[in-house]
Design a protein around this motif. Structure first.
Motif, mmCIF file in Angstrom:
data_model
loop_
_atom_site.group_PDB
_atom_site.id
_atom_site.type_symbol
_atom_site.label_atom_id
_atom_site.label_comp_id
_atom_site.label_asym_id
_atom_site.label_seq_id
_atom_site.Cartn_x
_atom_site.Cartn_y
_atom_site.Cartn_z
ATOM 1 N N LYS A 142 48.012 35.257 43.357
ATOM 2 C CA LYS A 142 47.344 34.853 44.331
ATOM 3 C C LYS A 142 46.231 34.130 44.289
ATOM 4 C CE LYS A 142 46.988 40.161 45.673
ATOM 5 N NZ LYS A 142 46.264 41.119 45.642
ATOM 6 N N GLY A 143 46.730 32.837 43.247
ATOM 7 C CA GLY A 143 45.705 31.782 42.616
ATOM 8 C C GLY A 143 43.865 32.151 41.959
ATOM 9 N N ASP A 144 43.841 31.253 41.454
ATOM 10 C CA ASP A 144 42.646 31.615 40.510
ATOM 11 C C ASP A 144 41.533 30.370 41.341
ATOM 12 O OD1 ASP A 144 43.267 33.478 38.048
ATOM 13 O OD2 ASP A 144 44.495 31.576 37.689
ATOM 14 N N ILE A 178 46.733 50.253 58.032
ATOM 15 C CA ILE A 178 47.029 51.074 56.647
ATOM 16 C C ILE A 178 47.855 50.586 55.983
ATOM 17 C CG2 ILE A 178 49.286 52.294 57.958
ATOM 18 C CD1 ILE A 178 46.593 54.711 56.366
ATOM 19 N N GLN A 191 47.346 35.260 59.998
ATOM 20 C CA GLN A 191 46.836 36.339 61.346
ATOM 21 C C GLN A 191 47.702 36.871 62.229
ATOM 22 O OE1 GLN A 191 44.004 36.743 60.700
ATOM 23 N NE2 GLN A 191 41.984 35.265 60.982
ATOM 24 N N PRO A 199 38.100 33.469 61.472
ATOM 25 C CA PRO A 199 38.855 32.541 62.261
ATOM 26 C C PRO A 199 40.895 31.886 62.088
ATOM 27 C CG PRO A 199 38.005 32.542 60.191
ATOM 28 C CD PRO A 199 37.940 33.579 60.463
ATOM 29 N N PRO A 219 42.742 30.539 58.819
ATOM 30 C CA PRO A 219 41.614 30.352 57.119
ATOM 31 C C PRO A 219 40.812 29.018 57.042
ATOM 32 C CG PRO A 219 43.758 31.145 56.358
ATOM 33 C CD PRO A 219 43.979 30.192 58.279
ATOM 34 N N GLU A 224 42.371 53.354 46.445
ATOM 35 C CA GLU A 224 42.077 52.359 46.181
ATOM 36 C C GLU A 224 40.281 52.689 45.721
ATOM 37 O OE1 GLU A 224 43.502 49.125 49.038
ATOM 38 O OE2 GLU A 224 45.063 49.979 48.999
ATOM 39 N N ASN A 262 38.960 51.401 50.031
ATOM 40 C CA ASN A 262 39.439 51.308 51.322
ATOM 41 C C ASN A 262 39.334 52.753 52.196
ATOM 42 O OD1 ASN A 262 41.877 51.721 52.723
ATOM 43 N ND2 ASN A 262 42.805 49.844 52.280
ATOM 44 N N PHE A 286 40.196 52.769 54.532
ATOM 45 C CA PHE A 286 41.409 53.063 56.150
ATOM 46 C C PHE A 286 42.530 54.344 55.074
ATOM 47 C CE2 PHE A 286 40.927 48.642 56.650
ATOM 48 C CZ PHE A 286 40.534 49.070 57.605
ATOM 49 N N HIS A 287 42.841 54.482 54.113
ATOM 50 C CA HIS A 287 43.088 55.311 52.794
ATOM 51 C C HIS A 287 41.963 56.595 52.684
ATOM 52 C CE1 HIS A 287 46.842 53.424 52.872
ATOM 53 N NE2 HIS A 287 46.186 52.269 52.675
ATOM 54 N N GLU A 314 40.317 35.503 52.187
ATOM 55 C CA GLU A 314 41.606 34.654 51.563
ATOM 56 C C GLU A 314 41.681 35.641 50.270
ATOM 57 O OE1 GLU A 314 43.188 31.248 51.530
ATOM 58 O OE2 GLU A 314 41.574 30.996 49.679
ATOM 59 N N PRO A 315 43.219 35.932 49.553
ATOM 60 C CA PRO A 315 42.728 37.096 48.475
ATOM 61 C C PRO A 315 43.156 36.103 47.438
ATOM 62 C CG PRO A 315 45.505 37.163 49.666
ATOM 63 C CD PRO A 315 44.223 36.440 50.729
ATOM 64 N N VAL A 316 42.449 36.135 46.375
ATOM 65 C CA VAL A 316 42.474 35.339 45.004
ATOM 66 C C VAL A 316 42.740 36.132 44.003
ATOM 67 C CG1 VAL A 316 41.916 33.027 45.423
ATOM 68 C CG2 VAL A 316 40.194 35.316 44.971
ATOM 69 N N ASN A 317 43.541 35.876 42.509
ATOM 70 C CA ASN A 317 43.291 36.695 41.877
ATOM 71 C C ASN A 317 42.028 37.217 40.879
ATOM 72 O OD1 ASN A 317 46.210 35.834 41.258
ATOM 73 N ND2 ASN A 317 46.105 35.203 39.863
ATOM 74 N N THR A 367 38.082 43.384 46.686
ATOM 75 C CA THR A 367 38.576 44.305 46.813
ATOM 76 C C THR A 367 39.917 44.074 45.705
ATOM 77 O OG1 THR A 367 40.063 43.225 48.714
ATOM 78 C CG2 THR A 367 38.125 44.224 48.808
ATOM 79 N N PRO A 368 39.930 45.056 44.765
ATOM 80 C CA PRO A 368 41.579 45.396 44.451
ATOM 81 C C PRO A 368 42.082 44.354 44.734
ATOM 82 C CG PRO A 368 40.862 47.883 45.024
ATOM 83 C CD PRO A 368 39.869 45.953 45.752
ATOM 84 N N HIS A 369 42.529 44.016 46.417
ATOM 85 C CA HIS A 369 43.538 43.589 47.429
ATOM 86 C C HIS A 369 43.766 41.649 46.709
ATOM 87 C CE1 HIS A 369 44.436 41.202 50.694
ATOM 88 N NE2 HIS A 369 46.217 41.563 50.596
ATOM 89 N N GLY A 370 42.469 41.409 46.034
ATOM 90 C CA GLY A 370 41.679 39.935 45.966
ATOM 91 C C GLY A 370 40.854 39.696 46.711
ATOM 92 N N MET A 399 32.707 40.141 52.394
ATOM 93 C CA MET A 399 30.509 40.313 52.689
ATOM 94 C C MET A 399 29.808 40.772 53.688
ATOM 95 S SD MET A 399 31.148 35.736 51.726
ATOM 96 C CE MET A 399 32.346 36.083 50.781
ATOM 97 N N VAL A 408 39.599 34.167 55.931
ATOM 98 C CA VAL A 408 40.463 34.768 57.045
ATOM 99 C C VAL A 408 40.333 35.904 58.174
ATOM 100 C CG1 VAL A 408 42.278 33.961 55.510
ATOM 101 C CG2 VAL A 408 41.273 36.676 55.951
#
Lengths: 359, 101, 254, 382
Positions: free
Chosen positions: B97-99, C198, C207, C238, C241, D85, D151, D153-154, D233-236, D255-258, D262, D302
């Motif tokens: 996912k990028g750092d 889910i 998006q 937005p 992104p 999660e 999570n 939802f879960h 967006e997710p990042v490591n 989140t665990p998803h990355g 906030m 996002v």
């Protein structure tokens, strides 16, 4: 915060025309486009347009963009152009948030014309995410704007106008088109475009679909198969074509996010490509001061997008208090042009769609 | 592969610049999208999906679809279909996912 | 026909398939052994005594389905691999089919594979619920596949790669496949909002531009709902992104 | 649809689903959960979904500890075939004022006395836990490794699936239009899909619980307040714990998803049922986040969205019966903590309905506290 009378989101055929006509009445306009040049899809079109003289018939799309840009120059005092600028949201208080070259800018206009166009639909089959499987618009951008070939061989999915035109453009750029297929039993695009393609020896396979894409790291081969009259796959009819590019052109959906965010009343109208805004004859949506023009209002040809843009520009300027003695004539001329572009057999779908959302 | 001859269009490309992709130097045109320069060099695999590590190319070419995220000059998640090429850029295949750095 | 093609005919199968009433009660062995050959481990392995004693070693098995509890011991003991256990009470929409699978690699529990019919034709996507491989089974592991209920008497084998849809992508960003989408719809997530929450489809950086329409089409096909009447997910800002730093910088300048 | 039920629960969020599960587990049959849209469509699906044991009162510490321990094992207890999660990356709560610092020292002592493993940290020590924060903006911090995030939802789906297996009926896309009361007793619930007669109704309607209360003439002292959140967006992985500050008004979690989530509270937010987003929030959040966690300036937003807090006068839940309306129970007023209290809510409401002695210290959380003027004070809320 920047203030203006009219913000036009999208600088394609509709947005450009809207800016010109609104400015011609005296309105102060900000024209916002996310790419580095105006013209939208026009700048990718190497073919001559249909329609009549008023919609620049027999001029190539790429050249029409040039003509519109010249017109725009006449009004450079009243039109501010923002390029490389993406509208990221229109908030409930009417504030438009824009990102331009990593700068965050807010604009508060009195009225807005949304002319954001459409985005390409996606198709499902196994391995549909392999590199080499591209939207038709992407292929056009790559070869006609940037002068780079997407690959050596192309199989085109979709025999609507875009599929046919892009196939022709690919051949023009020296890229081999192996076949065009379409799930429908009939060719959807103009038959003259189809004949042009057929003359070059490219097969058009109606009632065919993609069953499987093969490839390790990128596309190498596609398995196609025939569909019966109920659009079901015919077992045993599978065959393979080796290709490094599969180009998907299965229709467009109006890019309506900003309208949804504003709470405009929307309706699902398949004839117009999906959810589209309810609008009146002035192209004003259910939210006062928000107008639409072009594909965002329903997917059509660029010719009608230009006329719609002109009409929306005139109506928005009029609502802002601008007028001219021949305003009504100009408006009526736009309406007549739209009627004539949509008359006849091929306009039937559009007419039926529009009748459901025009109030 | 670049289109050298075209019956309708002429391409006014920017000046030639060098850039580095995964350690190798390539030539592209200034101001064109990074993805175009990579395609011209025959590079179609731009990134990999997060979970299943599937190779991804670009799909929409206009910043809509997020298929072409790469690391550019150390910054992750750059959409190379719209990011313009500049002299000396360092482009890398993004892992995961990028750092943020 | 069986003799010619190696595929049991419907007539053959009539003898093997228990009544609906029995199937509704829980797991049961289905013995698809129709030719008289000298073989009886099914009878000797059954601890319940559900398989009638063979008078002649060449007898074809007769099972008393009221006694059989679907324990599947016979499945890994049958030299002809002609026995499966079917449990139609597994869930509302799915049945469990337990098949012997003597190949490597073994499928992973939780993964998806392709369910094959008696001719080896792919018929559905199947979830691997369990892989049982004990010493007693002597290298004939049993794989439990969850398959659509109406295919409980069709699916008899599997192949590892999920040709059905594991790689047919609906959502590119979050990598939701068509098979996963259909699975969610089957489980009762019947609106785009529910599926979004889910599965995350539509929450990625694009998006929802590539997947929204496809999910709605699939929902329409599966539920019979009209696209025009379907609720649509929210369009949130937005649209593209944007970096936090860019927003923060912009606000500073004013 | 069912025409009769033993219990009707209004609201398909974490509270409603947890109550349904706990009642069904205790053997109650014919439970119906009514949800206006889909499960989690209200506050649950819009919340930050953090869960912490770092509170300033003994009661809240105990309740939060119960929830945390439940969530630690929820996948197994609820036999969920997905994953809730739950990530226990901890909460780093920073003190930016002297007053906060004093309070935090007291909090840590209290929490430790209750078996909650919180530690008090200097700015330098705090920076070791979140290396990309600007520690010069803080005076001290407290950290509890067992706090975390899951999570929503879960988590809700896990409760709902377990409840459904025990026979609970869920009516999605069904709106409650009225509640029938005769002789001060609940008789049933009117919905847009028909009438359900039931002697017991639970109001777990989150931001809409005031409106549901009005249907039986119970004046519940709550109001809905808009709160906004954004996600990137997710990042490591780079940030393990939730970063939180009461006085700087921010919470920020990877989140665990990355992706980073906030949000913040704002007392000036509209007190209506609007869940629209504003650019003001986006800007202020971006600005404060970039100051406190400068590394995040390069991450892209996002989405932003809003949800409703159901605010009570003392920002504490309101549990239990309502005077003069027999059979009407409240699980409301969570003031932003309904998600983390979900496991508690289910247990205590089920016990209350069945007339059992409460196994958790909730005796001070009834409606009567407002009439008596016995408001609770919790120093550690956003």
């Amino acid at each position: 915060m920047i203030t203006t009378e009219l913000a036009i989101i999208g600088g394609g055929p509709a947005g450009l025309s809207a800016a010109i006509s609104a400015a011609s009445l005296g309105a102060k306009v900000i024209l916002i486009d996310r790419s580095e040049n105006l013209g939208g899809q026009l700048i990718k079109q190497t073919h001559m347009f249909f329609g009549s003289q008023k919609q620049y018939a027999s001029i190539r799309g790429v050249d029409i963009a040039g003509i519109l840009m010249k017109d725009l120059e006449k009004y450079q005092d009243s039109i501010e152009i923002m390029l490389d600028a993406t509208v990221i949201s229109v908030y409930e208080d009417g504030v438009i948030a824009v990102e331009q070259n990593e700068k965050y800018i807010k604009i508060k206009p009195q009225s807005i014309i949304v002319a954001t166009g459409a985005s390409e639909k996606f198709l499902t089959f196994p391995n549909n995410d392999l590199p080499g499987i591209y939207g038709a618009g992407a292929v056009q951008t790559l070869m006609n704007v940037h002068g780079v070939a997407p690959g050596k061989n192309v199989v085109m999915v979709g025999a609507g106008n875009i599929g046919l035109i892009v196939s022709y453009q690919l051949m023009q750029a020296g890229i081999n088109v192996k076949a065009i297929l379409d799930a429908s039993p009939k060719i959807g695009g103009y038959l003259v475009h189809a004949s042009k393609i057929r003359r070059m020896g490219i097969p058009i396979l109606t009632s065919h679909t993609v069953k499987y894409a093969h490839g390790n790291n990128k596309l190498e081969k596609v398995t196609l198969c025939r569909l019966d009259e109920k659009w079901q796959q015919v077992p045993g009819s599978e065959f393979d074509i080796e290709t490094d590019v599969l180009c998907i052109s299965v229709g467009l959906s109006p890019l309506t996010e900003l309208l949804w965010q504003q709470g405009c009343e929307m309706k699902y109208v398949p004839e117009l490509g999906g959810h589209v805004p309810v609008r009146n004859d002035n192209l004003e949506t259910s939210i006062k001061g928000i107008y639409v023009a072009g594909d965002v209002a329903g997917v059509e040809e660029a010719s009608s997008a230009m006329v719609e843009g002109r009409l929306a520009g005139l109506c928005a300027a009029k609502a802002l208090g601008y007028n001219s003695p021949d305003l009504e004539d100009k408006k009526n001329d736009c309406l007549e042009q739209l009627n004539s572009l949509r008359s006849g057999h091929v306009g039937e779908k559009i007419r039926s769609g529009l009748s459901k959302v025009t109030v | 592969m670049r289109i050298e001859e075209h019956p309708i269009l002429s391409f006014n490309k920017g000046k030639k610049v060098n850039f580095v992709f995964d350690g190798k130097t390539y030539e592209g045109c200034e101001g064109e999208p990074i993805a175009a320069a990579l395609h011209a060099a025959g590079i179609m695999v731009l990134g990999h999906s997060h979970n299943k590590q599937r190779p991804r190319g670009f799909y929409c070419a206009i910043g809509n679809c997020s298929s072409c995220l790469m690391v550019v000059n150390g910054q992750p998640n750059v959409r190379v279909c719209t990011e313009k090429l500049q002299e000396g850029m360092v482009v890398e295949t993004q892992v995961g996912k990028g750092d943020l750095k | 026909m069986l003799e010619k093609t190696g595929v049991a005919t419907e007539q053959d199968l009539q003898k093997a398939i228990p009544s609906k009433e029995r199937l509704a009660k829980g797991p049961v062995a289905i013995i698809e052994c129709f030719q008289r050959i000298p073989c009886n481990p099914c009878y000797t392995s059954c601890k319940k005594g559900a398989i009638k004693e063979f008078e002649d070693i060449n007898d074809t098995p007769e099972i008393n389905v009221e006694i059989c509890n679907g324990c599947a011991v016979c499945v890994s003991n049958c030299p002809g691999l002609s026995i499966v256990v079917v449990d139609e009470t597994y869930s509302e929409q799915e049945a469990l089919v337990k098949i012997p699978y003597e190949f490597l690699p073994l499928p992973e529990e939780g993964s998806f594979v392709t369910g094959l019919d008696r001719e080896g034709k792919a018929v559905c996507r199947a979830k691997v619920v369990k892989v049982l491989n004990t010493k007693a089974m002597d290298r004939t592991p049993i794989v439990s596949l969850a398959v659509p209920k109406d295919l409980s008497m069709t699916v008899r084998f599997m192949k590892l790669n999920d040709i059905y849809s594991d790689n047919t992508f609906v959502c590119r960003c979050e990598e939701l496949t068509m098979g996963e989408l259909r699975e969610l719809i089957r489980k009762g997530f019947n609106t785009i909002d529910e599926i979004k929450r889910i599965s995350r489809a539509g929450m990625g950086p694009c998006q929802g531009r590539t997947c929204r329409q496809l999910i709605m089409q699939e929902l329409a096909a599966a539920t019979g709902a009209k696209m025009s009447e379907m609720p649509i997910s929210t369009f949130r800002p937005p649209v593209k992104p944007i970096k936090l730093g860019t927003i923060a910088g912009g606000a500073d300048h004013e | 649809m069912n025409n009769t039920a033993s219990v009707v629960i209004i609201g398909g969020g974490i509270s409603g689903c947890s109550i349904a599960y706990n009642l069904a587990k205790k053997g109650v049959k014919d439970i119906v959960v009514i949800e206006k849209k889909y499960l989690t469509s209200g506050s649950t699906g819009r919340c930050g979904a953090g869960i912490r044991m770092q509170w300033g009162t003994e009661m809240n510490c105990r309740l939060a500890k119960f929830s945390t321990e439940f969530y630690e094992n929820a996948n197994d207890i609820l036999e969920y075939d997905g994953d809730i999660e739950f990530k226990q990356g901890g909460y780093l709560i920073v003190a930016a004022t002297e007053k906060e610092d004093v309070q935090f020292r007291k909090n840590v002592a209290l929490q430790n006395s209750l078996g909650i493993p919180t530690v008090y940290l200097t700015p330098k020590e705090a920076k070791e836990i979140i290396p990309h924060m600007d520690e010069t903006k803080i005076i001290s911090a407290t950290f509890c490794q067992k706090d975390g995030h899951l999570n929503p939802f879960h988590a809700t789906q896990a409760y709902a699936d377990a409840a459904a297996r025990l026979g609970v009926k869920f009516m999605k896309y069904t709106e409650v239009t009225g509640i029938k009361v005769e002789n001060n007793k609940i008789v049933g619930v009117q919905t847009d899909k028909g009438f359900i007669s039931a002697p017991v109704v639970v109001n777990a309607a989150g931001g809409y619980s005031k409106q549901i209360g009005d249907m039986v003439g119970a004046d519940i002292p709550v109001y809905a307040e808009r709160h906004q959140i954004l996600v990137t967006e997710p990042v490591n992985p780079i940030q393990n714990p939730m970063f939180m500050s009461f006085s700087l008004n921010i919470y920020c979690q990877q989140t665990p998803h990355g992706s980073f989530i906030m949000g913040r509270g704002d007392a000036n937010e509209p007190r209506d049922l609007r869940v629209t987003s504003s650019w003001h929030f986006l800007e202020e959040m971006a600005k404060d986040c970039c100051e406190l966690l400068p590394l995040l300036k390069d991450i892209r937003v996002v989405r932003q969205w809003a949800g409703l807090y159901c605010m009570s006068p003392d920002r504490q839940p309101i549990y239990g019966k309502v005077d003069n309306v027999e059979g009407f129970y409240l699980a409301t007023g969570f003031s932003g903590h309904g998600f983390m209290f979900g496991p508690v809510t289910g247990v205590v409401i089920a016990e209350t309905i069945l007339g059992e002695k409460s196994s958790l210290p909730i005796d001070k959380l009834g409606m009567e506290r407002f009439a008596k003027g016995e408001l609770l004070f919790e120093p550690s809320v956003v």
